[in-house]
Design a protein around this motif. Structure first.
Motif, short mmCIF file in Angstrom:
data_model
loop_
_atom_site.label_atom_id
_atom_site.label_comp_id
_atom_site.label_asym_id
_atom_site.label_seq_id
_atom_site.Cartn_x
_atom_site.Cartn_y
_atom_site.Cartn_z
N SER B 14 1.16 -1.21 -0.15
CA SER B 14 0.19 0.06 0.16
C SER B 14 0.86 0.78 -0.17
O SER B 14 0.22 2.33 -0.38
CB SER B 14 -0.53 0.02 1.49
OG SER B 14 -1.54 -1.16 1.46
N PHE B 18 1.08 4.30 -2.48
CA PHE B 18 0.37 5.25 -2.07
C PHE B 18 1.88 6.78 -2.85
O PHE B 18 1.79 8.16 -2.60
CB PHE B 18 -0.06 5.96 -0.45
CG PHE B 18 -0.46 7.09 -0.22
CD1 PHE B 18 -1.42 7.04 0.34
CD2 PHE B 18 1.36 7.73 0.05
CE1 PHE B 18 -2.29 8.42 0.62
CE2 PHE B 18 -0.04 8.47 1.29
CZ PHE B 18 -1.21 9.23 1.54
N GLY B 93 -15.09 0.53 7.19
CA GLY B 93 -14.91 -0.90 7.91
C GLY B 93 -15.98 -2.16 6.56
O GLY B 93 -15.82 -2.00 5.52
N LYS B 315 -8.19 8.36 -2.44
CA LYS B 315 -8.76 6.90 -2.00
C LYS B 315 -10.22 6.79 -2.79
O LYS B 315 -10.60 7.16 -2.76
CB LYS B 315 -8.51 6.90 -0.55
CG LYS B 315 -8.73 5.31 0.07
CD LYS B 315 -8.13 5.32 0.97
CE LYS B 315 -9.35 5.70 1.95
NZ LYS B 315 -8.63 4.38 3.57
N ILE B 346 -8.72 -4.85 2.13
CA ILE B 346 -8.23 -3.73 3.75
C ILE B 346 -8.46 -5.02 5.00
O ILE B 346 -7.75 -4.69 6.18
CB ILE B 346 -8.51 -2.84 3.73
CG1 ILE B 346 -10.19 -3.07 4.12
CG2 ILE B 346 -8.40 -2.16 3.00
CD1 ILE B 346 -10.44 -1.51 5.12
N SER B 347 -8.86 -6.25 5.08
CA SER B 347 -9.03 -7.01 6.20
C SER B 347 -9.36 -8.48 5.36
O SER B 347 -9.86 -8.85 4.08
CB SER B 347 -10.15 -7.07 6.90
OG SER B 347 -10.98 -7.03 6.18
N GLU B 358 -9.87 -0.84 -1.64
CA GLU B 358 -8.86 0.67 -1.94
C GLU B 358 -8.31 0.70 -3.05
O GLU B 358 -7.59 -0.06 -3.22
CB GLU B 358 -8.48 0.85 -0.46
CG GLU B 358 -7.92 0.65 0.67
CD GLU B 358 -7.69 1.37 1.76
OE1 GLU B 358 -8.12 1.71 2.29
OE2 GLU B 358 -6.33 1.15 2.08
N THR B 360 -5.32 3.51 -3.98
CA THR B 360 -4.78 4.81 -4.61
C THR B 360 -5.31 5.16 -6.10
O THR B 360 -4.08 4.99 -6.13
CB THR B 360 -3.58 5.20 -4.02
OG1 THR B 360 -3.53 5.18 -2.65
CG2 THR B 360 -3.11 6.96 -3.90
#
Lengths: 419, 419
Positions: B14, B18, B93, B315, B346-347, B358, B360
């Motif tokens: 990430s 970014f 989330g 984002k 992200i999880s 997500e 960038t």
């Protein structure tokens, strides 16, 4: 461990133990409530209320934390405990509703304006930075379910056991939420931390300005994050809105709320929170400082203190957690820690998150004691109280993780005892 | 897939993307907000409010569903849509707060008395049974995080795209909660279902008595459960208090709320909910009945309809889900589906649960279109709209899972379009 894609295996095990436990019990619903082929027992249908912007709780459901602040006094820190405890005895599953997450604060709950709040990143870094909430939200994020536990959770049972306490009183300073935010390592890299900076000071924006020195181990650099989200929505003010530090597995007070500053350095700052407070006098007369990790723990939430049970089939259920990693095993004794049986974990165990366990048990109506004991995936076993006291004595206040015993008397009354 | 124990790997990836995206952007916070070594930019500390029984939302946070019921009219079912949509654009989330879980009901929201409510289990079983809520709570349980999606989610874009719609309007009929309850297989075994019973009728206790026939496949027997818990607490009335069926991966209306009856048989009951409603006219003139599984889907929640963005770093984030299993991959195009890049999850992805993704991106200020495309672990790919319409035509109402395109004009305004 249980695999969510193999629930049939879990079910089969559970069903066998449940049916085994049901055999021969008078009044079980299997024998007692076998129904005719009719809907006579099922209430009539109801036309309901209009839809709304928010779906509130049922009027039949009463849930609240216990606020312990002295009535009429401002919640600014004195030596008395100021916190709100999660009603563990009334919760289901593994996650804590956001409005029931425990609270511990040292100068009340500020509701900070997110448009004005800033996070300063400075100290031994090449690029000191100031971030707004929007800045953080533009950065890469993670979502992770973790427990936060007050280091004082369980202190009521250090010296004696008050038989009037519920599990909310004894263990209500732990909760599990899904937190969303920016990995600490991302911020550290953005600010270009000096490689000799091995400590970080995190400071809150409340009037008490709680501040803690955190050692920058690889584990902490990998896992800590600055959260702005809680259970799918922005943080609640009581839980650090608009931003807080999340330190999976470590003391609750390190998870600095209303975070306003991260300072990097090469030694701890020795704030009053790590000198006057949060140090631990041990049995050998020495004090532990920077005892940061929360230990392997568990508690039976039902049946638990002040409940009353009837002879026959019981579901024994509770929560287990470890700051070291995942819960690997929970055992339950229903004969005062003489013999133990493995409980079921009802969902996949996540690292540094609470796991719910359960077991079906038939109570024969005779006085007994029930107790749980957890083991994590690093092999740490929750200690019994005598072993725990031998090491830690009875003069400390924090990191109590001895096994919790509930006594059941001949009337079925459950109460808090030491054992 | 991402491993929660290896967040450093995720972070590194990430951070690279970014930082790469940040290079050369005037006004990025790295260049623009480098701070002096002072706290001058950080607001003063605040003494806060007293603790309370519940921690409420900040006064700065506004969250609500959109109720679509006609004002002044009772929410009893007519042909008009009656539902409340989740504000996907404001969530963080992967979990949905309980009070923001979408609602769809056919005769309003009853608040049933749990002491009186019963569940009848009957039909082709050896032991017809009636259960109270307490009976269910004594049985072995599971906790599982799953999405529930209304089969009508996305219907607004079947024929045309209203450019005034937000993502809450277009996709707000999906939510993800942790549900706790009793595995269906446990109940089936307790009632000793006849082995020839291959279907189950589930009926709700609302006035509309929504009832659906459910085929008892191994997958459904393994995964369905009767829930009494939602995100750690008892169900909310809008979501079926005191008990509802959970059918991971299948049509929302099969997750019968206010569950009062499970009947077993050897064929479907052909209720009006599966004949007059919830059947699907296709492009070839035939109608699909019992199209039960929710398909592979995703949507970008930010930037999304009615938002305005500025040139520079963005984002791009959203949610992906599949009724077939786990999300394996989400790709994003920022040039109107000409080229695609993999987004980050992200999880850890959970089966039949929403995953947040997500990426960038640097917007150059020129008009363009952004779109996401998900792939699940069974290899199902979310279709583009032309392919979807070729198969399903424009006369159906349910199971719309075509890729969602957002147009961005030269002023940065984002709007709903078909593509």
């Amino acid at each position: 461990m249980t695999d969510p894609t193999k629930q049939s295996e879990l079910d089969n095990v559970s069903r066998r133990s449940f049916l085994a436990a049901s055999t021969g019990i008078a009044g079980s619903f299997i024998a007692g409530k076998a129904a005719a082929e009719s809907l006579a027992d099922v209430p009539q249908r109801e036309v309901g209320a209009d839809l709304a912007g928010l779906s509130e709780r049922s009027k039949f459901v009463k849930l609240a934390r216990i606020p312990e602040a002295t009535p009429g006094r401002r919640n600014v820190d004195h030596s008395d405990a100021i916190n709100s405890k999660t009603p563990l005895d009334k919760l289901l599953g593994t996650i804590t509703p956001s409005d029931l997450h425990y609270e511990r604060s040292h100068s009340g709950v500020p509701d900070l304006d997110p448009a004005k709040h800033r996070l300063l990143v400075h100290g031994m870094v090449e690029k000191p930075l100031v971030f707004s909430v929007e800045d953080l939200q533009e950065m890469p994020s993670i979502s992770r379910r973790v427990f936060i536990e007050c280091t004082g959770n369980g202190w009521e049972n250090w010296k004696r056991a008050d038989p009037s306490l519920t599990v909310q009183n004894t263990h209500g300073l732990i909760s599990t939420n899904e937190w969303t935010g920016v990995p600490l390592r991302f911020i550290v890299d953005l600010a270009a931390k000096n490689q000799n900076a091995t400590w970080m000071l995190a400071e809150g924006g409340d009037a008490a300005a709680v501040a803690r020195s955190i050692p920058l181990t690889e584990e902490i650099l990998d896992e800590a994050f600055v959260a702005y989200g809680q259970n799918g929505e922005p943080l609640r003010p009581a839980h650090g809105f608009p931003m807080r530090l999340i330190m999976p597995g470590f003391e609750g007070n390190l998870n600095i709320k209303w975070l306003r500053r991260l300072k990097f350095g090469d030694r701890p700052w020795m704030t009053r929170w790590e000198t006057a407070r949060y140090t631990q006098l041990q049995a050998d007369g020495k004090a532990i400082q920077f005892q940061l990790r929360m230990d392997t723990n568990s508690v039976i939430t039902s049946p638990s203190g002040t409940m009353t049970i009837k002879p026959g089939r019981q579901k024994v259920t509770g929560l287990a957690w470890s700051g070291h990693g995942k819960i690997a095993k929970v055992e339950i004794s229903t004969d005062g820690a003489k013999t133990w049986k493995a409980a079921e974990l009802i969902s996949p165990a996540l690292p540094k998150s609470q796991s719910r366990f359960e077991m079906t048990w038939v109570w024969d109506g005779k006085p007994t004691k029930i107790v749980s004991r957890s083991t994590d995936d690093k092999g740490n076993v929750q200690p019994d109280r005598p072993s725990f006291i031998r090491v830690h004595g009875t003069n400390a206040l924090f990191h109590y993780n001895a096994q919790q015993t509930w006594a059941i008397d001949e009337t079925g009354k459950v109460s808090n005892v030491l054992d």
